[in-house]
Every structure is written in C-alpha cells, then in structure tokens.
Design a protein around this motif. Structure first.
Motif, PDB file in Angstrom:
ATOM      1  N   LYS A   4       0.834  -1.196   0.000  1.00  0.00           N
ATOM      2  CA  LYS A   4       0.000   0.000   0.000  1.00  0.00           C
ATOM      3  C   LYS A   4       0.871   1.250   0.000  1.00  0.00           C
ATOM      4  O   LYS A   4       2.038   1.228   0.393  1.00  0.00           O
ATOM      5  CB  LYS A   4      -0.930  -0.002   1.206  1.00  0.00           C
ATOM      6  CG  LYS A   4      -1.994  -1.086   1.160  1.00  0.00           C
ATOM      7  CD  LYS A   4      -2.974  -0.957   2.307  1.00  0.00           C
ATOM      8  CE  LYS A   4      -4.065  -2.027   2.204  1.00  0.00           C
ATOM      9  NZ  LYS A   4      -5.046  -1.903   3.315  1.00  0.00           N
TER      10      LYS A   4
ATOM     11  N   VAL B 146      -3.673   3.914   0.280  1.00  0.00           N
ATOM     12  CA  VAL B 146      -4.358   3.314  -0.859  1.00  0.00           C
ATOM     13  C   VAL B 146      -3.629   2.070  -1.339  1.00  0.00           C
ATOM     14  O   VAL B 146      -2.411   1.934  -1.150  1.00  0.00           O
ATOM     15  CB  VAL B 146      -4.476   4.319  -2.037  1.00  0.00           C
ATOM     16  CG1 VAL B 146      -5.159   5.592  -1.594  1.00  0.00           C
ATOM     17  CG2 VAL B 146      -3.115   4.627  -2.637  1.00  0.00           C
TER      18      VAL B 146
ATOM     19  N   PRO C 268      -2.485   0.408  -4.667  1.00  0.00           N
ATOM     20  CA  PRO C 268      -2.320   0.781  -6.080  1.00  0.00           C
ATOM     21  C   PRO C 268      -2.701  -0.360  -7.018  1.00  0.00           C
ATOM     22  O   PRO C 268      -2.079  -1.408  -7.018  1.00  0.00           O
ATOM     23  CB  PRO C 268      -0.827   1.103  -6.177  1.00  0.00           C
ATOM     24  CG  PRO C 268      -0.187   0.266  -5.121  1.00  0.00           C
ATOM     25  CD  PRO C 268      -1.189   0.174  -4.002  1.00  0.00           C
ATOM     26  N   TYR C 269      -3.726  -0.137  -7.837  1.00  0.00           N
ATOM     27  CA  TYR C 269      -4.210  -1.163  -8.761  1.00  0.00           C
ATOM     28  C   TYR C 269      -3.646  -1.002 -10.167  1.00  0.00           C
ATOM     29  O   TYR C 269      -3.389  -1.987 -10.847  1.00  0.00           O
ATOM     30  CB  TYR C 269      -5.745  -1.138  -8.800  1.00  0.00           C
ATOM     31  CG  TYR C 269      -6.379  -2.109  -7.836  1.00  0.00           C
ATOM     32  CD1 TYR C 269      -7.269  -3.080  -8.274  1.00  0.00           C
ATOM     33  CD2 TYR C 269      -6.074  -2.068  -6.482  1.00  0.00           C
ATOM     34  CE1 TYR C 269      -7.853  -3.982  -7.395  1.00  0.00           C
ATOM     35  CE2 TYR C 269      -6.652  -2.955  -5.594  1.00  0.00           C
ATOM     36  CZ  TYR C 269      -7.534  -3.911  -6.054  1.00  0.00           C
ATOM     37  OH  TYR C 269      -8.093  -4.808  -5.176  1.00  0.00           O
TER      38      TYR C 269
ATOM     39  N   LEU D 233      -3.373   7.377 -11.193  1.00  0.00           N
ATOM     40  CA  LEU D 233      -3.307   6.139 -10.409  1.00  0.00           C
ATOM     41  C   LEU D 233      -4.725   5.680 -10.089  1.00  0.00           C
ATOM     42  O   LEU D 233      -5.526   6.442  -9.539  1.00  0.00           O
ATOM     43  CB  LEU D 233      -2.538   6.384  -9.102  1.00  0.00           C
ATOM     44  CG  LEU D 233      -2.591   5.260  -8.062  1.00  0.00           C
ATOM     45  CD1 LEU D 233      -1.874   4.011  -8.574  1.00  0.00           C
ATOM     46  CD2 LEU D 233      -1.994   5.722  -6.737  1.00  0.00           C
TER      47      LEU D 233
ATOM     48  N   ALA E  29      -6.700   3.360  -7.708  1.00  0.00           N
ATOM     49  CA  ALA E  29      -6.378   2.752  -6.414  1.00  0.00           C
ATOM     50  C   ALA E  29      -7.642   2.561  -5.585  1.00  0.00           C
ATOM     51  O   ALA E  29      -8.673   3.175  -5.861  1.00  0.00           O
ATOM     52  CB  ALA E  29      -5.382   3.631  -5.654  1.00  0.00           C
TER      53      ALA E  29
END
Length: 463
Positions: free
Chosen positions: A139, A157, A159-160, A171, A173
């Motif tokens: 994260k 967050v 991060p996707y 970003l 997220a």
C-alpha cells in the motif's frame, strides 16, 4: 558519451535501420553504418558478425524486438514483431524517442525546428515507486491536494493500476476501507511513501477494462454504458476516423454532407467535452437526454460571450434531502452492501455533487445558505465540518433561522432576503415546491429519486 548509453543508441540505430529497410543484409547494414556520422566513432569500422548477433540478442532482451534472418532470401534480416514498436508501452515510447534523438544528435539545428507537446508539470517522478509498490503488492501513503484546495490530505491506498490520459498520469487505487476504485492525478501528489502493509489485488481487475467504457479517466458508475449516435460534418470526419474518440467508434453511414458514427460507452463529461471540441461540425443524434445535455452545454458556452447585464446570484438556498442525497443512490449502496450514512447523516450522491460543483463553478462567489431540515439536527459548525469532510464544493455561509414563525420555506427565504437587503440575486434548490410565485423563476425543483442533475440547472432563469 557513456559506453552504456552509446551502446543503447546503437541498438536503436540498428532496429531503425532494419525497420526502414523492411529486409536488409548485414553487408547493407554495414554500408549504412560506415556512412553514419552521429554514433560511429572515427576509428570504428564495420560491425563484426559476432557483435551483430550479440546486438540482436540484447535488442530482444531490452526492447522485446525480434530481428530474424530469412535464409531463403539471401540472408536478409527483418523485424518479426513490428507491433512491438507501435503498441502503447513504456518500451515502445522509449525506443521511438531514442530513434528521434539519434537523428537530432547529429543535426542540432533541426532540434530547433521540432516542438513537443507540453505535459502536466510534475507527477512522473512517482511512476517508479508506484510500480515498485504494485510489484510488491504494498500500500501507498499519499499526500494529495485537489485542484482549488489548499489542504493536503493523506490517504492510504492500494495501487491497482496506472493510466496516461491527455498529458497526465493517473493512479487507479482503492482507498483503505472502501471497495470502489478512486482515480488520482499524479501531478496533484505532494508526497508518496511505500508502506510495509501489503494487499491482495482483485484477480479479475484489468486496467484497460476498467477504463474501457469511458473517454479519459472519469468512470461514472451512475451512467449506463449505452450506444451513442454521433453525426459529424465536413472536414472533421477524417480527423476522428484517423484518431477515434473511443475505441468502440464505428461508421454507420457516410454521405456527401455528413457521416454517422456509433460509439458504445458511458457518455460522461470527458466524452461530452470531446464532442463539444468538434464545434458546430458535430451533433449527438441519440440518446435524447445526451443530445439535450450537449445542447445545454453549448448554450452555456455561448452565454459566456453575451453580456446580459444580469447580476450574478449572491445566495444559494440549498436543501439536502432529495437534492444532494437521492433514493437511487441510497438503494444502490444498500444493494451493494455498502454503508449509506456517515456520522453526519445520509451520504450524498456523487452525480448530485457534480451538478452542484458545476453551478458553484459558474458562480464561485455564491453564499450557500442551508435550508435543509438538517439545520434542526446539526449545529452550523457541524454542518461546516461535514461539508469539509465530504470535500463539497463552495463554502457554507449560514443556515435559515430555526425559530421563525414562517409557514413555508418560501416565506423563510423571503424573510432572510429582507433582513439582508436582497430581493433578486439568489437561486433556490429544493425537492419540494412551497415557494412564492415571485421565487418560481429562481427555483430548481429536483426529483428526490434522482437528486440534483446537470439537466436540472437548465430551469434557472437567472442569466
């Protein structure tokens, strides 16, 4: 020039030479190499065959570009996967940038005749740590400041994914404690740290699929993905055919006067702006609501150029229930098993907040006066805390008095205006119409099921 940098530039030169030739022998490559004045040092001779094959392997490892030999065509070399040079990726952009840079290195004066597109200042320095966190499923702690706000807010967050759009990096997220994806612009970051806390990404998440139904980065789940028919006239047609507005764009009909295109997407604000950017040479044919929305936006734009002499409204008398919170949004949250309230009360519908933001943006000096029954349950300080906590547009100025003897909200508004020496510079937004005849032209009456929508703003007769 450092040896490693020079070597990478040679790899790029070699790939570019093969790409431009289509098929080429090593002997022909060396003739071009001996003619080169930008990379080859004076004492260097032809590229030895063993060195050439080492370069081929390094190019495959570094750029993913395969230079193969066709032994049935005079031992000519060709690029087997040309798509590696054109598909969007860091590697292809790095390669193409270096290929241009190689040419400019030997022609400094030409560099003065080439202009590059401006990118958003800041943000790219965060790409590497974000990717590092994505690789390690860690994260991030963000320090983030929205446009128009001075306060920096910290968020943890997951991060996707990353997306580049219109000169900015974003970003995608998940905020801690929330299931929905939030999109952050990297140029609004004030700080970023990789935490020791790990997360498990949803295995079904795909960054291209997440943004696949929109133009840009604004994924509005309140809007359905639907078919849009767009009619384009004149010289704009070849432009949007060579660079489609959206990947779903397809030609339906072509005539001498116009062309009709179909796009399947969520027609959110970035798509609407893309249509407006085509000017009078484009119009939305369907759906009807979107056609009306674009028409209204165009009229609003035109209105900016008309000096109407009408005073900008000073006050906004604002209700909450049925205006900022809606039945549809509350039901959707409940169905999805998400919380419908915070410590202040029912959560506001993001679409209603967006519409309010548009109004505040048009009249940034408006003083928001709370007319909602929330004023009986919460102090003004609590309401201001809620406004700030929920990151609402504008600032709360006051509330209608709680101890009046007025029978209707319209009478309460009229009394407030009399006390403040105002008669006509105001807007009222409510989901119930108990306002005076004089106030009707300044009222926006919303549907409590949907709350405030951009289309509701058309009913205000104040410009």
């Amino acid at each position: 020039m450092a040896t490693s940098v020079r070597l990478i530039r040679r790899y790029v030169w070699l790939v570019e030479t093969v790409r431009r030739a289509g098929q080429i022998t090593l002997e022909e490559i060396n003739r071009k190499w001996l003619d080169d004045r930008s990379l080859r040092l004076e004492h260097e001779k032809a590229i030895p065959e063993r060195t050439f094959h080492r370069h081929r392997q390094a190019i495959a490892d570094l750029f993913g570009i395969d230079i193969l030999c066709n032994r049935y065509n005079g031992n000519t070399y060709y690029i087997d996967n040309m798509e590696a040079l054109s598909r969007p990726s860091f590697t292809s952009r790095l390669f193409n940038g270096l290929a241009i840079d190689n040419q400019l290195a030997a022609n400094k004066e030409i560099a003065l005749r080439i202009s590059f597109e401006e990118m958003a200042s800041g943000g790219s320095e965060y790409l590497s740590p974000i990717i590092e966190a994505m690789i390690g499923s860690r994260k991030l702690l963000l320090g983030y400041r929205k446009f128009g706000q001075s306060e920096i807010k910290e968020r943890v967050v997951a991060p996707y994914g990353l997306k580049q759009s219109a000169g900015r990096w974003y970003l995608a997220a998940k905020n801690e404690g929330y299931d929905d994806i939030t999109v952050y612009a990297l140029d609004r970051f004030e700080s970023l740290d990789i935490t020791g806390e790990t997360f498990e990404i949803d295995r079904g998440f795909n960054i291209d699929e997440y943004f696949g139904e929109v133009v840009g980065t604004n994924v509005d789940m309140e809007l359905d993905c639907e078919k849009v028919k767009l009619r384009v006239y004149g010289t704009q047609r070849p432009y949007i055919e060579s660079l489609p507005i959206h990947k779903s764009q397809r030609l339906l009909e072509h005539t001498r006067e116009y062309s009709d295109y179909e796009l399947t997407l969520r027609p959110e604000r970035e798509f609407q702006r893309a249509v407006l950017a085509l000017g009078p040479e484009a119009e939305v044919i369907s759906p009807r609501w979107l056609r009306d929305e674009i028409k209204w936006l165009a009229e609003e734009t035109a209105g900016r150029y008309i000096d109407s002499g009408v005073e900008a409204p000073e006050y906004l008398f604002l209700d909450f229930d049925g205006v900022l919170n809606s039945g549809i949004y509350r039901n959707r949250l409940a169905v999805e098993g998400k919380r419908t309230n915070d410590k202040f009360g029912p959560l506001f519908d993001p679409s209603a907040v967006n519409a309010l933001s548009a109004l505040i943006e048009k009249y940034p000096g408006m003083k928001i006066v709370v007319t909602s029954s929330w004023r009986y349950m919460r102090s003004f300080d609590e309401l201001r805390e809620m406004w700030k906590s929920r990151e609402m547009p504008g600032k709360l100025h006051s509330v209608l008095p709680r101890d009046t003897f007025c029978e209707t909200r319209g009478e309460e508004v009229a009394e407030y205006l009399r006390e403040h020496g105002k008669s006509s510079s105001y807007i009222i937004i409510d989901d119930e119409n108990d306002f005076t005849e004089e106030q009707q032209s300044r009222c926006i009456i919303t549907d409590p099921a949907t709350g405030l929508r951009l289309s509701d703003l058309k009913s205000i007769n104040v410009y």
